[in-house]
Design a protein around this motif. Structure first.
Motif, PDB file in Angstrom:
ATOM      1  N   ARG A  13       0.874  -1.179   0.000  1.00  0.00           N
ATOM      2  CA  ARG A  13       0.000   0.000   0.000  1.00  0.00           C
ATOM      3  C   ARG A  13       0.905   1.221   0.000  1.00  0.00           C
ATOM      4  O   ARG A  13       1.894   1.265   0.722  1.00  0.00           O
ATOM      5  N   PHE A  14       0.570   2.191  -0.827  1.00  0.00           N
ATOM      6  CA  PHE A  14       1.418   3.364  -1.011  1.00  0.00           C
ATOM      7  C   PHE A  14       0.720   4.612  -0.514  1.00  0.00           C
ATOM      8  O   PHE A  14      -0.466   4.818  -0.761  1.00  0.00           O
ATOM      9  N   THR A  15       1.471   5.452   0.188  1.00  0.00           N
ATOM     10  CA  THR A  15       0.993   6.753   0.643  1.00  0.00           C
ATOM     11  C   THR A  15       2.134   7.751   0.456  1.00  0.00           C
ATOM     12  O   THR A  15       3.252   7.376   0.128  1.00  0.00           O
ATOM     13  N   SER A  16       1.810   9.008   0.650  1.00  0.00           N
ATOM     14  CA  SER A  16       2.864  10.012   0.583  1.00  0.00           C
ATOM     15  C   SER A  16       2.826  10.853   1.847  1.00  0.00           C
ATOM     16  O   SER A  16       1.765  11.125   2.402  1.00  0.00           O
ATOM     17  N   GLU A  17       4.002  11.214   2.293  1.00  0.00           N
ATOM     18  CA  GLU A  17       4.160  12.092   3.456  1.00  0.00           C
ATOM     19  C   GLU A  17       5.107  13.201   3.026  1.00  0.00           C
ATOM     20  O   GLU A  17       6.321  13.001   2.990  1.00  0.00           O
ATOM     21  N   LYS A  35      10.829   6.418  -0.494  1.00  0.00           N
ATOM     22  CA  LYS A  35      11.650   7.057  -1.507  1.00  0.00           C
ATOM     23  C   LYS A  35      11.279   8.534  -1.560  1.00  0.00           C
ATOM     24  O   LYS A  35      10.105   8.875  -1.574  1.00  0.00           O
ATOM     25  N   GLU A  36      12.283   9.374  -1.599  1.00  0.00           N
ATOM     26  CA  GLU A  36      12.029  10.816  -1.651  1.00  0.00           C
ATOM     27  C   GLU A  36      12.008  11.311  -3.085  1.00  0.00           C
ATOM     28  O   GLU A  36      12.785  10.858  -3.918  1.00  0.00           O
ATOM     29  N   TYR A  37      11.098  12.224  -3.346  1.00  0.00           N
ATOM     30  CA  TYR A  37      10.980  12.871  -4.648  1.00  0.00           C
ATOM     31  C   TYR A  37      11.246  14.355  -4.492  1.00  0.00           C
ATOM     32  O   TYR A  37      11.274  14.880  -3.384  1.00  0.00           O
ATOM     33  N   GLU A  38      11.409  15.043  -5.609  1.00  0.00           N
ATOM     34  CA  GLU A  38      11.722  16.470  -5.560  1.00  0.00           C
ATOM     35  C   GLU A  38      10.587  17.295  -4.966  1.00  0.00           C
ATOM     36  O   GLU A  38      10.828  18.259  -4.254  1.00  0.00           O
ATOM     37  N   TYR A  46       2.732   9.561  -7.577  1.00  0.00           N
ATOM     38  CA  TYR A  46       3.195   8.176  -7.618  1.00  0.00           C
ATOM     39  C   TYR A  46       2.428   7.300  -6.632  1.00  0.00           C
ATOM     40  O   TYR A  46       2.120   6.144  -6.923  1.00  0.00           O
ATOM     41  N   ALA A  47       2.132   7.819  -5.461  1.00  0.00           N
ATOM     42  CA  ALA A  47       1.372   7.040  -4.475  1.00  0.00           C
ATOM     43  C   ALA A  47      -0.003   6.677  -5.032  1.00  0.00           C
ATOM     44  O   ALA A  47      -0.456   5.543  -4.888  1.00  0.00           O
ATOM     45  N   ARG A  48      -0.677   7.625  -5.666  1.00  0.00           N
ATOM     46  CA  ARG A  48      -1.993   7.327  -6.267  1.00  0.00           C
ATOM     47  C   ARG A  48      -1.877   6.304  -7.379  1.00  0.00           C
ATOM     48  O   ARG A  48      -2.702   5.410  -7.522  1.00  0.00           O
ATOM     49  N   ALA A  49      -0.835   6.425  -8.195  1.00  0.00           N
ATOM     50  CA  ALA A  49      -0.658   5.507  -9.320  1.00  0.00           C
ATOM     51  C   ALA A  49      -0.344   4.089  -8.862  1.00  0.00           C
ATOM     52  O   ALA A  49      -0.865   3.118  -9.426  1.00  0.00           O
ATOM     53  N   PHE A  50       0.493   3.967  -7.839  1.00  0.00           N
ATOM     54  CA  PHE A  50       0.896   2.643  -7.374  1.00  0.00           C
ATOM     55  C   PHE A  50      -0.099   2.002  -6.425  1.00  0.00           C
ATOM     56  O   PHE A  50      -0.134   0.772  -6.294  1.00  0.00           O
ATOM     57  N   ASP A  51      -0.903   2.790  -5.747  1.00  0.00           N
ATOM     58  CA  ASP A  51      -1.794   2.252  -4.716  1.00  0.00           C
ATOM     59  C   ASP A  51      -3.100   1.760  -5.330  1.00  0.00           C
ATOM     60  O   ASP A  51      -4.153   2.350  -5.169  1.00  0.00           O
TER      61      ASP A  51
END
Length: 91
Positions: A13-17, A35-38, A46-51
């Motif tokens: 499950r993917f989320t973003s913080e 993983k950190e993004y810019e 990415y979290a929405r796409a992968f989750d």
């Protein structure tokens, strides 16, 4: 690792913080990572796409085993049609 993860694999499950994409196993086996993004927008995108789960597309994209009877039927039908069509051309 739980027995379910050993037999079936992880259920990530993917989320973003903020600008960090975080994943963890939904089966509570303590597997996960980050993983950190810019930007925070990239991480959220990415979290929405992968989750998502494969079950969401099951009606449009059936598994190979589920399609096997349909494939057999189409093969039989195509062979029957080609025999019928070639017989009609000879007449």
């Amino acid at each position: 690792m739980t027995l379910a993860c050993r037999l079936l694999g992880h259920r990530p499950r993917f989320t973003s913080e903020g600008n960090t994409l975080v994943w963890s196993c939904d089966r509570k086996c303590e597997a996960g990572g980050a993983k950190e993004y810019e930007t925070a927008g990239d991480a959220a995108r990415y979290a929405r796409a992968f989750d998502r789960e494969d079950r969401e597309d099951l009606g449009r994209r059936a598994p190979l085993i589920g399609l096997f009877p349909l494939r057999l039927f189409r093969t039989f039908r195509n062979r029957h049609r080609s025999r019928h069509d070639s017989g009609a051309q000879r007449s």
